[in-house]
Design a protein around this motif. Structure first.
Motif, PDB file in Angstrom:
ATOM      1  N   ASP A  82      -2.737   1.241  45.965  1.00 49.17           N
ATOM      2  CA  ASP A  82      -3.740   2.070  46.513  1.00 49.17           C
ATOM      3  C   ASP A  82      -3.128   3.106  47.817  1.00 49.17           C
ATOM      4  O   ASP A  82      -3.405   4.175  47.654  1.00 49.17           O
ATOM      5  CB  ASP A  82      -5.126   1.641  46.807  1.00 49.17           C
ATOM      6  N   GLN A  86      -2.249   6.818  48.010  1.00 47.94           N
ATOM      7  CA  GLN A  86      -2.998   7.941  49.088  1.00 47.94           C
ATOM      8  C   GLN A  86      -2.058   8.481  50.124  1.00 47.94           C
ATOM      9  O   GLN A  86      -1.969   9.699  50.158  1.00 47.94           O
ATOM     10  CB  GLN A  86      -4.035   6.960  49.795  1.00 47.94           C
ATOM     11  N   THR A  96      -6.432  11.911  48.391  1.00 40.59           N
ATOM     12  CA  THR A  96      -7.222  11.673  47.411  1.00 40.59           C
ATOM     13  C   THR A  96      -7.302   9.897  47.563  1.00 40.59           C
ATOM     14  O   THR A  96      -6.615   9.445  48.374  1.00 40.59           O
ATOM     15  CB  THR A  96      -6.715  12.184  46.013  1.00 40.59           C
ATOM     16  N   ARG A  98      -9.823   6.357  47.047  1.00 41.64           N
ATOM     17  CA  ARG A  98     -11.269   5.747  47.088  1.00 41.64           C
ATOM     18  C   ARG A  98     -11.136   4.871  48.390  1.00 41.64           C
ATOM     19  O   ARG A  98     -10.451   3.844  48.406  1.00 41.64           O
ATOM     20  CB  ARG A  98     -11.810   5.087  45.979  1.00 41.64           C
ATOM     21  N   ARG A 100     -13.112   2.094  50.585  1.00 46.95           N
ATOM     22  CA  ARG A 100     -14.156   0.931  50.239  1.00 46.95           C
ATOM     23  C   ARG A 100     -14.684   0.507  51.971  1.00 46.95           C
ATOM     24  O   ARG A 100     -14.183  -0.057  52.540  1.00 46.95           O
ATOM     25  CB  ARG A 100     -13.674  -0.088  49.634  1.00 46.95           C
ATOM     26  N   ARG A 126     -13.177   9.909  47.341  1.00 47.01           N
ATOM     27  CA  ARG A 126     -14.305   9.044  47.211  1.00 47.01           C
ATOM     28  C   ARG A 126     -14.786   8.048  48.011  1.00 47.01           C
ATOM     29  O   ARG A 126     -13.649   7.050  48.613  1.00 47.01           O
ATOM     30  CB  ARG A 126     -14.228   8.634  45.591  1.00 47.01           C
ATOM     31  N   VAL A 127     -15.811   7.595  48.541  1.00 52.84           N
ATOM     32  CA  VAL A 127     -16.398   6.655  49.314  1.00 52.84           C
ATOM     33  C   VAL A 127     -17.273   5.677  48.533  1.00 52.84           C
ATOM     34  O   VAL A 127     -18.228   6.005  47.782  1.00 52.84           O
ATOM     35  CB  VAL A 127     -17.071   7.193  50.513  1.00 52.84           C
ATOM     36  N   GLY A 128     -16.853   4.224  48.476  1.00 52.08           N
ATOM     37  CA  GLY A 128     -17.861   3.371  48.184  1.00 52.08           C
ATOM     38  C   GLY A 128     -18.480   2.585  49.482  1.00 52.08           C
ATOM     39  O   GLY A 128     -17.589   2.044  50.129  1.00 52.08           O
TER      40      GLY A 128
END
Length: 313
Positions: A82, A86, A96, A98, A100, A126-128
């Motif tokens: 990941d 990124q 881009t 995600r 966490r 995107r965010v979790g």
């Protein structure tokens, strides 16, 4: 990426999900696949590695010793993949991926400043967020590559292997209807005595959460034991109970609205003896991430936004 590599990453993702969920059906649901498909993929991973990863009969019985060790490697491999993706997206001109995040309940409102700033600057990110974790859980999950960063109370937990950036000092206040607090006699700083607080109908965070332990430690330092009638892990529930006019709670001041609801007041609370003179009850809040290099571009971007935020006292 070739087909064989994609299949290996998929097998690792399924294995990590099973290690996290400890249940075949829940892991399959988390990966949006059927249980047989997940089980078959993990079986292929076992055959490819040449070691058993899962103890199973009809149901999941746990990971084997080899599986427990290799789960950490699987998380690290996926995190590195990941991070590389990124970095590649950043080099191509658009960040881009995600991110966490974990946050202690007390920081569930202030973490929005980080999320908003990051998302505004990088629309494709995107965010979790899991805002119901304890500080030690966040630290452990970062070390296991299950989270990228988190907002924690760093004092009193093991932060080895983590980079710690202090964000602000969080004050805790006593909140209730004015009529309920009227009998209390504040000292010259405006803080009521802990003995008087103990007589109130209290609702507090549950024992073991840092926001609660902080309160109990300060009260005990003043030879007072608090016995709340209601305990919960949700700050919002405490404030809702205080809003009925029949309860008093102790919450981070950052959770309070301005202006306060009609009739509701908040009072500072004295810290434990030995703190700086006149200090109010509170705790340091920090952003933590893995200290290992290289830092993922998303986590680095989050740190930059943390430095730009004007944190409320």
């Amino acid at each position: 990426m070739c087909y064989k590599q994609r299949m290996l990453f998929r097998q690792l993702e399924y294995f990590v999900a099973l290690a996290r969920e400890r249940h075949f059906s829940r892991a399959a649901a988390a990966c949006y696949v059927s249980q047989p498909a997940l089980s078959e993929a993990i079986g292929k991973l076992e055959r490819g590695l040449g070691v058993p990863l899962v103890r199973r009969t009809q149901n999941f019985q746990g990971l084997t010793p080899e599986g427990e060790q290799l789960a950490d490697w699987a998380r690290r491999i996926l995190a590195d993949r990941d991070g590389m993706e990124q970095a590649a997206s950043a080099l191509a001109g658009a960040l881009t991926g995600r991110l966490r995040l974990g946050a202690v309940p007390g920081a569930a409102t202030t973490v929005t400043a980080l999320i908003d700033g990051l998302a505004h600057a990088h629309p494709q990110v995107r965010v979790g967020l899991d805002a119901g974790l304890q500080s030690a859980q966040i630290a452990d999950r970062i070390r296991r590559f299950e989270l990228d960063a988190g907002l924690v109370y760093p004092d009193g937990i093991d932060v080895s292997g983590l980079a710690v950036t202090t964000l602000y000092y969080e004050n805790h206040v006593l909140v209730a209807e004015a009529a309920l607090l009227r009998p209390l006699t504040p000292d010259r700083t405006g803080a009521p005595a802990w003995a008087a607080v103990a007589e109130l109908p209290l609702c507090l965070l549950r024992t073991g959460m840092r926001g609660r332990d902080l309160v109990d430690e300060a009260a005990a330092a003043h030879q007072v034991v608090l016995e709340p009638r209601v305990e919960t892990d949700a700050v919002s529930t405490l404030l809702a109970l205080a809003g009925t006019g029949r309860w008093a709670c102790i919450v981070p001041r950052t959770w309070l609205t301005d202006p306060a609801p009609p009739g509701q007041v908040s009072l500072p609370l004295p810290a434990a003896p030995g703190e700086r003179a006149g200090a109010a009850l509170g705790a340091r809040v920090a952003l933590v991430r893995a200290a290992a290099e290289p830092v993922s571009v998303l986590t680095a971007a989050l740190e930059r936004h943390a430095r730009d935020v004007t944190w409320a006292p």
